[in-house]
Design a protein around this motif. Structure first.
Motif, PDB file in Angstrom:
ATOM      1  N   VAL A  92      28.119 -12.930   2.530  1.00  0.00           N
ATOM      2  CA  VAL A  92      27.798 -13.935   1.520  1.00  0.00           C
ATOM      3  C   VAL A  92      29.094 -14.275   0.818  1.00  0.00           C
ATOM      4  O   VAL A  92      29.882 -13.399   0.473  1.00  0.00           O
ATOM      5  N   GLU A  93      29.334 -15.574   0.619  1.00  0.00           N
ATOM      6  CA  GLU A  93      30.562 -16.052  -0.023  1.00  0.00           C
ATOM      7  C   GLU A  93      30.206 -16.904  -1.231  1.00  0.00           C
ATOM      8  O   GLU A  93      29.162 -17.534  -1.246  1.00  0.00           O
ATOM      9  N   GLY A  94      31.094 -16.919  -2.200  1.00  0.00           N
ATOM     10  CA  GLY A  94      30.906 -17.826  -3.333  1.00  0.00           C
ATOM     11  C   GLY A  94      30.737 -17.104  -4.647  1.00  0.00           C
ATOM     12  O   GLY A  94      30.767 -15.875  -4.724  1.00  0.00           O
ATOM     13  N   LYS A  96      28.282 -16.412  -6.665  1.00  0.00           N
ATOM     14  CA  LYS A  96      27.150 -15.512  -6.917  1.00  0.00           C
ATOM     15  C   LYS A  96      26.915 -14.567  -5.745  1.00  0.00           C
ATOM     16  O   LYS A  96      25.814 -14.058  -5.554  1.00  0.00           O
ATOM     17  N   GLN A  97      27.957 -14.294  -4.959  1.00  0.00           N
ATOM     18  CA  GLN A  97      27.785 -13.490  -3.753  1.00  0.00           C
ATOM     19  C   GLN A  97      27.254 -12.089  -4.037  1.00  0.00           C
ATOM     20  O   GLN A  97      26.537 -11.518  -3.220  1.00  0.00           O
ATOM     21  N   TRP A 136      22.532 -21.288  -7.748  1.00  0.00           N
ATOM     22  CA  TRP A 136      23.403 -20.710  -6.717  1.00  0.00           C
ATOM     23  C   TRP A 136      24.740 -21.419  -6.558  1.00  0.00           C
ATOM     24  O   TRP A 136      25.666 -20.841  -6.005  1.00  0.00           O
ATOM     25  N   THR A 139      27.415 -20.781  -3.557  1.00  0.00           N
ATOM     26  CA  THR A 139      27.202 -19.510  -2.864  1.00  0.00           C
ATOM     27  C   THR A 139      26.590 -19.781  -1.500  1.00  0.00           C
ATOM     28  O   THR A 139      25.648 -20.557  -1.379  1.00  0.00           O
TER      29      THR A 139
END
Length: 175
Positions: A92-94, A96-97, A136, A139
């Motif tokens: 998961v990237e970003g 709010k990962q 989000w 994310t």
């Protein structure tokens, strides 16, 4: 959702189909109101609700029972995927990962992608569901090579040359 889709046996205590936020050993709980649970489950199975209604009234526990019932039904109808499928943790990237748990299950041509929010109090207040672009932002969940395109049959497989394999969490959750 995590325990139903994860490898192994999904273990449930009787009476936990609705919210029970008391910190008590399951063997020392109060009597379970099975009549209420049976009535709620029958109502859910008859389709006497909308998903937005369940989300809007999450405090009554029907959303938990709904997700549990649908997840167990999926597990029963896709038993090979759940019992024999590969477990693939997803990146998961970003921004709010750290608020996402994501993994895939794969067995032959069947796939299941599981995305579950965590630390939801960092995302929304107590009355709002953790869904949508506002929550989000950018994310994204990185899907593995060969994963189906979200919203399309598994025959529509992705390859790295087809497109970017990451998908916004906001697109992969309902609103």
């Amino acid at each position: 959702m995590i325990k139903v889709a994860s490898p192994g046996v999904a273990d449930f205590y009787q009476g936990t189909e609705l919210w029970d936020l008391r910190l008590v050993d399951p063997d020392n709980r109060r009597k379970v109101d099975f009549v209420r649970r049976s009535e709620l489950l029958a109502h859910l199975c008859q389709g006497g609700h909308s998903l937005s209604e369940l989300v809007d009234h999450w405090q009554d526990g029907r959303i938990k029972m709904y997700v549990t019932q649908k997840s167990l039904h999926f597990r029963r109808t896709h038993s090979s995927l759940v019992l024999s499928g590969d477990y693939l943790p997803l990146a998961v990237e970003g921004p709010k990962q750290d608020c996402v748990v994501a993994f895939a299950r794969r067995y032959r041509g069947d796939w299941s992608i599981v995305i579950v929010p965590r630390f939801t109090t960092r995302l929304v207040d107590e009355n709002g569901p953790p869904v949508g672009t506002t929550v989000w932002g950018e994310t994204r969940v990185v899907l593995p090579k060969g994963a189906p395109k979200p919203g399309f049959p598994t025959s529509s497989a992705l390859t790295r040359s087809d497109r970017d394999l990451s998908q916004p969490v906001s697109r992969l959750t309902f609103e």
